[in-house]
Motif scaffolding. Structure first.
Motif, PDB file in Angstrom:
ATOM      1  N   VAL A   7      -2.919  -4.226   1.366  1.00 38.15           N
ATOM      2  CA  VAL A   7      -1.989  -4.691   0.333  1.00 38.15           C
ATOM      3  C   VAL A   7      -0.680  -5.153   0.968  1.00 38.15           C
ATOM      4  O   VAL A   7      -0.115  -6.192   0.604  1.00 38.15           O
ATOM      5  CB  VAL A   7      -1.733  -3.579  -0.703  1.00 38.15           C
ATOM      6  N   SER A   8      -0.185  -4.368   1.954  1.00 36.48           N
ATOM      7  CA  SER A   8       1.060  -4.738   2.643  1.00 36.48           C
ATOM      8  C   SER A   8       0.910  -6.066   3.380  1.00 36.48           C
ATOM      9  O   SER A   8       1.783  -6.935   3.312  1.00 36.48           O
ATOM     10  CB  SER A   8       1.455  -3.625   3.621  1.00 36.48           C
ATOM     11  N   PRO A  26      -7.254   0.360   5.861  1.00 30.82           N
ATOM     12  CA  PRO A  26      -6.879   1.127   4.675  1.00 30.82           C
ATOM     13  C   PRO A  26      -6.290   0.230   3.596  1.00 30.82           C
ATOM     14  O   PRO A  26      -5.639  -0.774   3.886  1.00 30.82           O
ATOM     15  CB  PRO A  26      -5.832   2.112   5.213  1.00 30.82           C
ATOM     16  N   ARG A  27      -6.482   0.621   2.343  1.00 27.97           N
ATOM     17  CA  ARG A  27      -6.077  -0.227   1.230  1.00 27.97           C
ATOM     18  C   ARG A  27      -4.580  -0.523   1.265  1.00 27.97           C
ATOM     19  O   ARG A  27      -4.168  -1.659   1.040  1.00 27.97           O
ATOM     20  CB  ARG A  27      -6.436   0.441  -0.098  1.00 27.97           C
ATOM     21  N   HIS A  28      -3.756   0.501   1.560  1.00 36.71           N
ATOM     22  CA  HIS A  28      -2.309   0.260   1.553  1.00 36.71           C
ATOM     23  C   HIS A  28      -1.911  -0.737   2.641  1.00 36.71           C
ATOM     24  O   HIS A  28      -1.004  -1.554   2.459  1.00 36.71           O
ATOM     25  CB  HIS A  28      -1.546   1.576   1.737  1.00 36.71           C
ATOM     26  N   ALA A  29      -2.614  -0.705   3.786  1.00 33.45           N
ATOM     27  CA  ALA A  29      -2.324  -1.653   4.861  1.00 33.45           C
ATOM     28  C   ALA A  29      -2.731  -3.065   4.449  1.00 33.45           C
ATOM     29  O   ALA A  29      -2.029  -4.041   4.732  1.00 33.45           O
ATOM     30  CB  ALA A  29      -3.037  -1.239   6.138  1.00 33.45           C
ATOM     31  N   SER A  35      -1.272  -8.437   2.754  1.00 34.65           N
ATOM     32  CA  SER A  35      -1.437  -9.502   1.771  1.00 34.65           C
ATOM     33  C   SER A  35      -0.095  -9.895   1.169  1.00 34.65           C
ATOM     34  O   SER A  35       0.208 -11.084   0.997  1.00 34.65           O
ATOM     35  CB  SER A  35      -2.391  -9.050   0.666  1.00 34.65           C
ATOM     36  N   HIS A  36       0.746  -8.908   0.883  1.00 34.46           N
ATOM     37  CA  HIS A  36       2.053  -9.185   0.293  1.00 34.46           C
ATOM     38  C   HIS A  36       2.909 -10.009   1.262  1.00 34.46           C
ATOM     39  O   HIS A  36       3.575 -10.969   0.861  1.00 34.46           O
ATOM     40  CB  HIS A  36       2.749  -7.862  -0.032  1.00 34.46           C
TER      41      HIS A  36
END
Length: 536
Positions: free
Chosen positions: A253-254, A248-251, A256-257
């Protein structure tokens, strides 16, 4: 023998810069070695059969001399930087002797001989002669320290030259102690290895050597520096994979951050390792998994007169390491300013999973789990130290003070002094339970540090805050430091039994500010009994 004039004109910074130049050369050679490794991988992947295997093996063998040379170049940096540190200490001793000469009416000639100025009216000739003896002894001690640094550096460079002339011989070691082995046992094992065996371990098993308490600091530094580039490259590959996968995109992004934060932390560590100014840094451990961990020393703990180990608290991790590196630098600089004649190493020990949020920091579990590792690390510093034992101090800030206190009480810490700053409690109500004399347990909390008002219980802090909102001008409702904190009695409370020093009201993170007297007090504690009498 080093002469007065030679030492007076010596430039430690030039030797430090020379060491850094060798370190840069090591980085360049390391990049070329990594390129050969990549070529070997492509050969093996694209050329099957006996001929392909032979070609890949040949390319890999070409890399070994480069790796050996890279290690030697980093070790040359260690030697030259150590010489710079020794020169700086000797110059500090010389400066102290010269500073004492004037008030004592003693003249110093350029050869280092001293003579009392007996022409000054009112000076007692006998007292002046005694003063001249003290000044002369100070100069002699400074010259002796410089000569010892010179001999040590020359012997180390000769040893490196001999190894290079012999073609960097390697030998597989006969045994390896497992992780967790007592540092004293590890030190005996390391001392029994031949130099070719040590070099084999540094070349082929740096991850093992780099985290083994009881291995000398110079070897751990060599091993961990050799791993840095690969650790960062691994994070880059992991981030690329996270972006490409179907998570999922939010996972994504997390993830990657987090990975970008870890890369930023490694970059901060690398920048400090390659700095040309200040004391040389030594990398004793770096783990990029999870939130990341790091142990880094400013100055060589194995050769320092004083070693101060700093344990940070909540939110400390590799991603936020820049702030903690700045605190270590501030402590090292202040100790050097207070006493130029002593070598003080300051160690950032972030080798535990510090709480990331308040819901974790409300419990002692992470402090308790850090105990064995912190105990073993401190034992390792005692074990590998060269010469007379160093003055060892362990400092815990915020939740880190609970980590230090819990370790000292449960496992013991081989320290001369313990310091707690901005503490929520240290896991005990009495300084006498920490394994060292209470007169060597120190604490300080700023008047406006909110942690001083964190009374025990689930409701008290919220009740106090609600009352303040209701009638903020009432003197009865103004917050007062609590005698009992979340994790035990306030270490600044007289009933705790330790010693208290004060600083400026700069809040929870202001203890390292240059204009805070607390920073000077911490440095004086770390410098040992001679300076501790000045702590207020």
């Amino acid at each position: 023998m080093v002469t007065y004039t030679q030492l007076w004109r010596a430039d430690p910074a030039a030797w430090r810069a020379a060491g850094a130049a060798w370190s840069r050369l090591a980085e360049a050679v390391g990049r070329r070695a990594a390129e050969l490794g990549a070529v070997a991988g492509r050969v093996t992947d694209g050329w099957r059969g006996a001929a392909g295997a032979a070609a890949g093996g040949h390319v890999r063998r070409l890399r070994e001399p480069l790796d050996a040379a890279r290690l030697a170049f980093v070790e040359t940096d260690q030697v030259l930087s150590g010489f710079a540190s020794g020169l700086a200490r000797a110059r500090g001793m010389l400066a102290a002797a010269v500073a004492a000469a004037g008030p004592a009416h003693v003249e110093i000639d350029r050869s280092g001989r001293t003579a009392p100025d007996v022409t000054v009216t009112g000076i007692d000739r006998v007292a002046a002669l005694h003063a001249a003896d003290r000044v002369g002894a100070g100069i002699a001690a400074a010259l002796s320290a410089a000569a010892m640094a010179d001999r040590t550096a020359a012997a180390a460079l000769d040893r490196l030259a001999a190894a290079a002339a012999a073609g960097w011989p390697l030998a597989v070691p006969r045994s390896r102690p497992p992780f967790g082995t007592p540092p004293g046992v590890v030190r005996q094992w390391w001392a029994g290895l031949t130099e070719p065996e040590r070099r084999w371990l540094l070349l082929f098993e740096p991850a093992y050597v780099g985290r083994l308490d009881g291995v000398p600091v110079w070897a751990r530094d060599l091993a961990n520096r050799s791993l840095l580039a690969g650790q960062r490259a691994g994070l880059v590959r992991e981030r690329a994979l996270a972006v490409k996968t179907a998570m999922p995109r939010h996972a994504a992004v997390s993830a990657s951050h987090r990975l970008v934060g870890l890369m930023s932390g490694i970059d901060a560590v690398s920048a400090r390792l390659s700095a040309e100014t200040g004391e040389r840094a030594y990398l004793l451990s770096l783990d990029p998994t999870g939130d990341g961990r790091v142990v880094l020393a400013v100055g060589d703990p194995d050769r320092a007169d004083n070693v101060l180990t700093y344990v940070p608290g909540m939110t400390a991790d590799l991603r936020a390491v820049r702030d903690d590196l700045g605190r270590v630098e501030a402590l090292a600089a202040r100790a050097a300013a207070v006493d130029q004649a002593q070598r003080t190493s300051v160690v950032l020990w972030l080798d535990y999973e510090a709480p990331s949020f308040l819901d974790e920091a409300m419990f002692a579990a992470k402090a308790e789990s850090a105990g064995p590792a912190l105990h073993r690390f401190a034992e390792g510093l005692r074990t590998t130290h060269e010469g007379p034992p160093a003055q060892q101090t362990v400092l815990g800030h915020s939740y880190g003070s609970l980590t230090v206190g819990t370790t000292a009480r449960t496992f013991g810490l081989p320290a001369n002094d313990l310091i707690f700053i901005g503490s929520p409690g240290v896991g005990t109500d009495e300084a006498s339970t920490l394994g060292i004399p209470p007169s060597h347990v120190w604490s300080s909390t700023a008047a406006n540090d909110p942690i001083a008002y964190l009374a025990p219980g689930w409701r008290e802090p919220f009740n106090r805050a609600a009352a303040l909102l209701t009638d903020p001008l009432s003197p009865d409702l103004r917050p007062r430091p609590s005698e009992d904190l979340w994790f035990g009695r306030n270490p600044t409370d007289p009933a705790f039994g330790g010693r208290v020093f004060t600083g400026e009201p700069f809040g929870h993170s202001g203890y390292w500010r240059a204009d805070n007297d607390a920073l000077t007090d911490i440095a004086q504690i770390a410098l040992g009994p001679e300076h501790q009498s000045r702590v207020e």
